[in-house]
Design an enzyme around this catalytic site. Structure first.
Site, PDB file in Angstrom:
ATOM      1  CG  ASP A  67      -0.143  -1.039   2.480  1.00  0.00           C
ATOM      2  OD1 ASP A  67       0.959  -0.331   2.669  1.00  0.00           O
ATOM      3  OD2 ASP A  67      -1.096  -1.207   3.175  1.00  0.00           O
ATOM      4  CG  ASN A 136      -8.554  -1.130  11.797  1.00  0.00           C
ATOM      5  OD1 ASN A 136      -7.609  -2.308  11.950  1.00  0.00           O
ATOM      6  ND2 ASN A 136      -9.215  -0.128  11.360  1.00  0.00           N
ATOM      7  CG  HIS A 138      -5.581  -2.155   9.189  1.00  0.00           C
ATOM      8  ND1 HIS A 138      -6.161  -1.242   9.056  1.00  0.00           N
ATOM      9  CD2 HIS A 138      -4.158  -2.675   8.903  1.00  0.00           C
ATOM     10  CE1 HIS A 138      -4.454  -0.684   9.397  1.00  0.00           C
ATOM     11  NE2 HIS A 138      -3.224  -1.728   9.283  1.00  0.00           N
ATOM     12  CD  GLU A 143      -8.369   0.980   7.524  1.00  0.00           C
ATOM     13  OE1 GLU A 143      -8.017   0.028   8.458  1.00  0.00           O
ATOM     14  OE2 GLU A 143      -7.631   1.835   7.941  1.00  0.00           O
TER      15      GLU A 143
HETATM   16  P1  PGA Z   1       2.274  -1.622  12.154  1.00  0.00           P
HETATM   17  O1  PGA Z   1       1.080  -1.458  11.637  1.00  0.00           O
HETATM   18  O2  PGA Z   1       3.080  -2.241  12.257  1.00  0.00           O
HETATM   19  O3  PGA Z   1       2.918  -0.325  12.637  1.00  0.00           O
HETATM   20  O4  PGA Z   1       1.790  -1.812  14.301  1.00  0.00           O
HETATM   21  C1  PGA Z   1       0.654  -2.646  11.162  1.00  0.00           C
HETATM   22  C2  PGA Z   1      -0.662  -2.427  10.395  1.00  0.00           C
HETATM   23  O5  PGA Z   1      -1.794  -2.030  10.820  1.00  0.00           O
HETATM   24  O6  PGA Z   1      -0.855  -2.982   8.996  1.00  0.00           O
END
Ligand code: PGA
Length: 239
Positions: A67, A136, A138, A143
């Site tokens: 992404d 959450n 994702h 999302e």
């Molecule tokens: P993080 O993010 O590694 O910064 O915790 C993971 C994600 O949101 O996929």
């Protein structure tokens, strides 16, 4: 699903690097699906160390990132292109022309998503997809939603994601509100999936994703249906 519960973040990173290094050693022309965020930083550090020790060769490797924020140029230190260059690409012998991140500056997000889908298809699909998990649930920027999006698409980021990512920006108002992301279909089509989780704040998401029902409200839960899934987490995330 294979599960590794490691003592802490460093051990999780070493284990993940071992699995990714094995992929590269066995298949030097692998297409790697790569992820950003704080979780994979230690893994990338381990891969760079192994490259510097002469144990790994990235010259045949190709990469596609999950992404990118919409509206951030590659030179912006918060863009995911910048992150990949700084944490991995500029330290190893990967051919930069073979590294791909969605174009956050595109004037036509829809066309960029079509291009990205087509690019992955032309590369022959993804051999190993690396993922983190959002609190959450994702994966990439897919999302929680009413359905699982198949292809690359433009998303409005969830408020919880914007809040979680504000820690990387000097001011919270600077977090972009939209992003381009690979779809769930592309992630599920990867031949192997390696997902990492670290820290207490991921415990609930891990439980819901891997020990709850498969539902688009927890996008990572669909990985329960993937035929070759490896979850590497530390004790704090495992709970
Ligand atoms: P993080 O993010 O590694 O910064 O915790 C993971 C994600 O949101 O996929």
């Amino acid at each position: 699903m294979r599960i590794f519960i490691m003592e802490d973040y460093a051990a999780m990173s070493r284990k993940a690097a071992e699995l990714m290094a094995a992929q590269i050693l066995l298949h030097p022309d692998s297409v790697l699906g790569l992820a950003t965020g704080s979780t994979p930083v230690g893994l990338y550090r381990c891969l760079v160390e192994r490259f510097k020790a002469g144990e790994l060769d990235f010259s045949g490797v190709k990469s596609v990132n999950l992404d990118e924020y919409l509206g951030l140029p590659a030179e912006n230190s918060q863009s995911y292109r910048y992150f990949m260059n700084r944490n991995l690409f500029q330290h190893v012998n990967i051919n930069m022309a073979n590294t791909h991140v969605p174009d956050g500056l595109t004037a036509d997000p829809e066309a960029e998503c079509v291009r990205y889908d087509e690019l992955i298809r032309r590369m022959g699909g993804i051999d190993m997809q690396l993922l983190g998990i959002g609190s959450n649930g994702h994966i990439g920027f897919n999302e929680p939603a009413d359905s699982f999006p198949v292809g690359a698409h433009c998303v409005d980021l969830a408020e919880s994601t914007i809040r979680a990512n504000a820690r990387f920006f000097p001011e919270s108002g600077q977090v972009p509100r939209q992003a381009l992301t690979m779809g769930i279909g592309q992630i599920m089509q990867a031949r192997r999936v390696l997902i990492l989780a670290s820290g207490r704040e991921k415990k609930a998401a891990v439980r819901r994703a891997f020990w709850g029902p498969v539902t688009p409200e927890v996008p990572a839960s669909i990985l329960q249906l993937h035929p070759d899934l490896t979850l590497v987490m530390d004790r704090a995330a495992a709970g």
